[in-house]
Motif scaffolding. Structure first.
Motif, PDB file in Angstrom:
ATOM      1  N   ALA A  43      73.522  39.187  88.104  1.00 49.88           N
ATOM      2  CA  ALA A  43      74.658  39.691  88.893  1.00 49.88           C
ATOM      3  C   ALA A  43      74.230  40.005  90.320  1.00 49.88           C
ATOM      4  CB  ALA A  43      75.252  40.932  88.219  1.00 49.88           C
ATOM      5  N   ARG A  44      73.046  40.610  90.488  1.00 52.47           N
ATOM      6  CA  ARG A  44      72.547  40.884  91.833  1.00 52.47           C
ATOM      7  C   ARG A  44      72.263  39.586  92.586  1.00 52.47           C
ATOM      8  NH1 ARG A  44      70.042  45.471  89.318  1.00 52.47           N
ATOM      9  NH2 ARG A  44      68.236  44.193  88.730  1.00 52.47           N
ATOM     10  N   ALA A  45      71.756  38.587  91.867  1.00 56.23           N
ATOM     11  CA  ALA A  45      71.511  37.295  92.516  1.00 56.23           C
ATOM     12  C   ALA A  45      72.821  36.637  92.948  1.00 56.23           C
ATOM     13  CB  ALA A  45      70.740  36.378  91.568  1.00 56.23           C
ATOM     14  N   MET A  46      73.856  36.719  92.121  1.00 55.13           N
ATOM     15  CA  MET A  46      75.166  36.190  92.494  1.00 55.13           C
ATOM     16  C   MET A  46      75.725  36.956  93.686  1.00 55.13           C
ATOM     17  SD  MET A  46      77.771  34.134  92.057  1.00 55.13           S
ATOM     18  CE  MET A  46      77.734  33.403  90.412  1.00 55.13           C
ATOM     19  N   GLU A  47      75.566  38.268  93.677  1.00 57.08           N
ATOM     20  CA  GLU A  47      76.036  39.085  94.800  1.00 57.08           C
ATOM     21  C   GLU A  47      75.331  38.683  96.086  1.00 57.08           C
ATOM     22  OE1 GLU A  47      76.282  43.821  96.123  1.00 57.08           O
ATOM     23  OE2 GLU A  47      75.543  43.241  94.138  1.00 57.08           O
ATOM     24  N   LYS A  48      74.037  38.465  96.010  1.00 61.19           N
ATOM     25  CA  LYS A  48      73.282  38.055  97.201  1.00 61.19           C
ATOM     26  C   LYS A  48      73.710  36.664  97.653  1.00 61.19           C
ATOM     27  CE  LYS A  48      69.914  38.582 100.186  1.00 61.19           C
ATOM     28  NZ  LYS A  48      69.987  37.309 100.878  1.00 61.19           N
ATOM     29  N   GLU A  49      73.971  35.765  96.717  1.00 58.88           N
ATOM     30  CA  GLU A  49      74.414  34.416  97.072  1.00 58.88           C
ATOM     31  C   GLU A  49      75.749  34.452  97.804  1.00 58.88           C
ATOM     32  OE1 GLU A  49      74.231  30.141  97.087  1.00 58.88           O
ATOM     33  OE2 GLU A  49      72.746  31.719  96.717  1.00 58.88           O
ATOM     34  N   ILE A  50      76.704  35.228  97.291  1.00 55.64           N
ATOM     35  CA  ILE A  50      78.015  35.336  97.948  1.00 55.64           C
ATOM     36  C   ILE A  50      77.877  36.022  99.296  1.00 55.64           C
ATOM     37  CG2 ILE A  50      80.310  36.350  97.755  1.00 55.64           C
ATOM     38  CD1 ILE A  50      80.155  35.965  94.761  1.00 55.64           C
ATOM     39  N   GLU A  51      77.017  37.033  99.370  1.00 57.80           N
ATOM     40  CA  GLU A  51      76.806  37.718 100.653  1.00 57.80           C
ATOM     41  C   GLU A  51      76.263  36.754 101.702  1.00 57.80           C
ATOM     42  OE1 GLU A  51      74.379  41.568 102.522  1.00 57.80           O
ATOM     43  OE2 GLU A  51      74.136  40.997 100.413  1.00 57.80           O
ATOM     44  N   ASP A  52      75.317  35.911 101.318  1.00 57.71           N
ATOM     45  CA  ASP A  52      74.777  34.924 102.254  1.00 57.71           C
ATOM     46  C   ASP A  52      75.859  33.937 102.693  1.00 57.71           C
ATOM     47  OD1 ASP A  52      72.338  36.127 102.010  1.00 57.71           O
ATOM     48  OD2 ASP A  52      71.549  34.687 100.556  1.00 57.71           O
ATOM     49  N   GLN A  53      76.698  33.520 101.764  1.00 63.77           N
ATOM     50  CA  GLN A  53      77.774  32.583 102.107  1.00 63.77           C
ATOM     51  C   GLN A  53      78.776  33.221 103.065  1.00 63.77           C
ATOM     52  OE1 GLN A  53      79.207  31.603  98.199  1.00 63.77           O
ATOM     53  NE2 GLN A  53      77.620  30.055  97.821  1.00 63.77           N
ATOM     54  N   LEU A  54      79.110  34.482 102.836  1.00 64.68           N
ATOM     55  CA  LEU A  54      80.049  35.166 103.720  1.00 64.68           C
ATOM     56  C   LEU A  54      79.434  35.416 105.093  1.00 64.68           C
ATOM     57  CD1 LEU A  54      81.649  37.770 101.277  1.00 64.68           C
ATOM     58  CD2 LEU A  54      82.601  35.601 102.047  1.00 64.68           C
ATOM     59  N   THR A  55      78.142  35.719 105.132  1.00 62.94           N
ATOM     60  CA  THR A  55      77.473  35.918 106.420  1.00 62.94           C
ATOM     61  C   THR A  55      77.476  34.629 107.232  1.00 62.94           C
ATOM     62  OG1 THR A  55      76.060  37.644 105.472  1.00 62.94           O
ATOM     63  CG2 THR A  55      75.327  36.616 107.526  1.00 62.94           C
ATOM     64  N   GLU A  56      77.197  33.521 106.566  1.00 64.69           N
ATOM     65  CA  GLU A  56      77.201  32.226 107.250  1.00 64.69           C
ATOM     66  C   GLU A  56      78.601  31.854 107.714  1.00 64.69           C
ATOM     67  OE1 GLU A  56      75.365  27.749 106.533  1.00 64.69           O
ATOM     68  OE2 GLU A  56      75.181  29.302 105.007  1.00 64.69           O
ATOM     69  N   ALA A  57      79.618  32.290 106.986  1.00 57.86           N
ATOM     70  CA  ALA A  57      81.008  32.003 107.363  1.00 57.86           C
ATOM     71  C   ALA A  57      81.550  32.981 108.393  1.00 57.86           C
ATOM     72  CB  ALA A  57      81.894  32.030 106.123  1.00 57.86           C
ATOM     73  N   GLN A  58      80.698  33.945 108.855  1.00 56.00           N
ATOM     74  CA  GLN A  58      81.124  34.975 109.812  1.00 56.00           C
ATOM     75  C   GLN A  58      82.346  35.724 109.286  1.00 56.00           C
ATOM     76  OE1 GLN A  58      81.657  32.733 113.481  1.00 56.00           O
ATOM     77  NE2 GLN A  58      79.522  33.064 114.038  1.00 56.00           N
ATOM     78  N   TYR A  59      82.180  36.189 108.062  1.00 51.86           N
ATOM     79  CA  TYR A  59      83.300  36.816 107.359  1.00 51.86           C
ATOM     80  C   TYR A  59      83.781  38.077 108.067  1.00 51.86           C
ATOM     81  CZ  TYR A  59      85.821  39.126 103.536  1.00 51.86           C
ATOM     82  OH  TYR A  59      86.767  39.761 102.773  1.00 51.86           O
ATOM     83  N   ASN A  60      82.864  38.906 108.582  1.00 50.58           N
ATOM     84  CA  ASN A  60      83.275  40.147 109.238  1.00 50.58           C
ATOM     85  C   ASN A  60      84.132  39.867 110.473  1.00 50.58           C
ATOM     86  OD1 ASN A  60      81.925  41.727 107.363  1.00 50.58           O
ATOM     87  ND2 ASN A  60      80.043  41.841 108.565  1.00 50.58           N
ATOM     88  N   ALA A  61      83.731  38.869 111.260  1.00 52.91           N
ATOM     89  CA  ALA A  61      84.521  38.515 112.446  1.00 52.91           C
ATOM     90  C   ALA A  61      85.890  37.974 112.042  1.00 52.91           C
ATOM     91  CB  ALA A  61      83.767  37.487 113.290  1.00 52.91           C
ATOM     92  N   ARG A  62      85.931  37.169 110.989  1.00 46.23           N
ATOM     93  CA  ARG A  62      87.225  36.651 110.524  1.00 46.23           C
ATOM     94  C   ARG A  62      88.121  37.787 110.039  1.00 46.23           C
ATOM     95  NH1 ARG A  62      85.079  33.418 112.961  1.00 46.23           N
ATOM     96  NH2 ARG A  62      84.401  31.312 112.405  1.00 46.23           N
ATOM     97  N   CYS A  63      87.543  38.765 109.371  1.00 45.52           N
ATOM     98  CA  CYS A  63      88.340  39.885 108.869  1.00 45.52           C
ATOM     99  C   CYS A  63      88.906  40.709 110.023  1.00 45.52           C
ATOM    100  CB  CYS A  63      87.496  40.773 107.955  1.00 45.52           C
ATOM    101  SG  CYS A  63      87.140  40.037 106.341  1.00 45.52           S
ATOM    102  N   ARG A  64      88.143  40.862 111.097  1.00 47.35           N
ATOM    103  CA  ARG A  64      88.671  41.591 112.252  1.00 47.35           C
ATOM    104  C   ARG A  64      89.878  40.875 112.844  1.00 47.35           C
ATOM    105  NH1 ARG A  64      83.091  42.707 113.135  1.00 47.35           N
ATOM    106  NH2 ARG A  64      82.843  40.816 114.393  1.00 47.35           N
ATOM    107  N   ASP A  65      89.841  39.547 112.874  1.00 48.32           N
ATOM    108  CA  ASP A  65      91.006  38.798 113.359  1.00 48.32           C
ATOM    109  C   ASP A  65      92.210  38.991 112.437  1.00 48.32           C
ATOM    110  OD1 ASP A  65      89.490  37.836 115.445  1.00 48.32           O
ATOM    111  OD2 ASP A  65      88.938  35.983 114.413  1.00 48.32           O
TER     112      ASP A  65
END
Length: 458
Positions: free
Chosen positions: A26-48
């Motif tokens: 589960a931690r490995a899956m969480e880290k995998e999704i976190e890396d994918q969201l970081t690469e997708a600039q998820y925080n910047a997209r959420c601010r928009d």
């Protein structure tokens, strides 16, 4: 987790081992999704998305969508020199869909109830030419679209035109981009087979099978179909869109933004401010009356200027007999009270108090007092954070989890998991922890027993 040699293995030991394996995966899956969201600039997209929700009422995020990218890697060649090597990779990402380009099934009050969604996007001529190579669309269909001009594919009246005109800019009537559309909704297997999205099925009753409908995506431009795709997720009624409303509307998929909520209070502020300016202008100086029969300006101009010379004519002997001044009453104090009351109403209706904008106001400056004020100011925000968790975080992260379960080559991260969004809890825990730490330090900081442990420095 290791077993002791020679010790019998119990069911409890096996259960602990299984639990540890599940937690590690589960931690490995969480880290995998976190890396994918970081690469997708998820925080910047959420601010928009939050900006669109605050201003327009609704923010839309789309994902996961598969995007190809070129990774730049420097490798040593045969001579030992570093050379640039390009490697294409595909990864899940997210996109922001502007509300004026989002056309859902308006009979639904929630995105999960939508039967279909239309999304508009604009592409340049070069982007259209790259579609066969990047997305596998039919090159002949793309050439048919390119025979048209961009204006032939566009709708003439759009929200962007109105916004640009209000901002003093020209409208997009000379826009040369092509208006392309994505349709997400039920499509029959027969259409998908015709468009090449799926192969002809082998079935006992192929006619019945072909007339069945499945959720898919159709891409078209100017009435010409460019291609079709099956949805990434195969479960029923899947839509890749997530909608966050600043203030939800029970009867509609869209919500209300701050400008719509405070339009009455804003009208009051505008009216009172104009009244204050008008009253201030009238009362800034006296009103002057003159008798033209007994005075005339030396330079022939009647405008009042400093050190102006006047010629007295007729029977008048004193210039004060031909000029008089009248003062009007100032009502700025009364109008200012109305303005301040309108500001208070603005804060109450919008749910964005001045305390959250950095203005302390008449509040206490003690730590406990400020903590209480911030907790009170965050009451509405907690509800919105919870709505974000329910409408964005939980379903979007769940979709990323399902995407990785179906497409990831890392079997060590896979398992039966559930997404638990804790945005509200994190907001409360941070405030509680900060207050608890401050109280703890104020109590034990002067205690000689705890001073060596805390190692406080002056």
């Amino acid at each position: 987790f290791e077993f002791e040699e020679g010790k019998p293995v119990t069911e409890a030991d096996v259960a602990k081992r299984q639990l540890q394996q599940i937690e590690d995966a589960a931690r490995a899956m969480e880290k995998e999704i976190e890396d994918q969201l970081t690469e997708a600039q998820y925080n910047a997209r959420c601010r928009d998305v939050i900006h669109d929700a605050a201003v327009l009422g609704s923010g839309i995020i789309k994902g996961p969508v598969v995007r190809g990218k070129m990774d730049k890697v420097y490798l040593k060649d045969a001579s030992g020199n570093f050379a640039l090597s390009l490697k294409e990779s595909f990864t899940p990402s997210v996109e922001v869909v502007r509300p004026w380009d989002f056309f859902p099934d308006m009979s639904a009050s929630h995105i999960e109830e939508c039967e279909f969604v239309f999304e508009r996007r604009y592409m340049s001529k070069q982007q259209l030419q790259d579609l066969p190579k990047k997305r596998g669309f039919d090159a002949a269909q793309v050439r048919r679209v390119l025979q048209l001009t961009g204006s032939q594919t566009q709708h003439t009246s759009v929200y962007q035109d109105d916004v640009r005109i209000l901002a003093g800019l020209s409208d997009t009537i000379n826009d040369t981009r092509y208006e392309t559309w994505e349709y997400h909704g039920p499509i029959s297997y027969e259409v998908l087979v015709t468009l090449g999205a799926i192969e002809q099925p082998e079935s006992d009753d192929p006619e019945e099978f072909l007339h069945k409908e499945v959720m898919a995506t159709i891409f078209y431009c100017g009435g010409i179909v460019l291609g079709a795709r099956m949805h990434l997720m195969s479960y029923e009624n899947y839509m890749p869109y997530r909608v966050f409303n600043w203030e939800p509307d029970d009867s509609c998929i869209f919500g209300y933004g701050i400008p719509r909520m405070v339009r009455d209070e804003q009208a009051i502020l505008n009216s009172v401010w104009r009244m204050m300016l008008d009253n201030g202008a009238i009362t800034s100086g006296p009103q002057i009356g003159r008798n033209k029969k007994h005075v005339k300006p030396a330079n022939g101009k009647w405008e009042l200027t400093p050190f102006k010379q006047w010629d007295i004519i007729g029977a008048a002997t004193d210039i004060r007999q031909v000029f008089t001044s009248v003062e009007f009453n100032s009502h700025l104090e009364e109008l200012g009270a109305i303005y301040q009351q309108a500001r208070v109403l603005f804060d109450e209706v919008s749910g964005v108090p001045m305390l959250q904008q950095g203005e302390q106001g008449q509040s206490t400056q003690t730590l406990g007092g400020m903590s209480m004020l911030m907790n009170a100011a965050n009451t509405v925000r907690r509800r919105q954070v919870k709505a974000w968790d329910d409408n964005i975080t939980q379903p979007l992260i769940s979709d990323f989890y399902h995407y990785n379960m179906m497409n990831s080559e890392k079997n060590e991260i896979k398992g039966d998991y559930q997404v638990d969004a804790r945005g509200t809890g994190a907001l409360l825990v941070k405030e509680t922890q900060a207050q608890a730490i401050a109280n703890f330090l104020s109590i034990v900081g002067s205690n000689p027993v705890f001073q060596p442990v805390l190692q406080l420095k002056a």
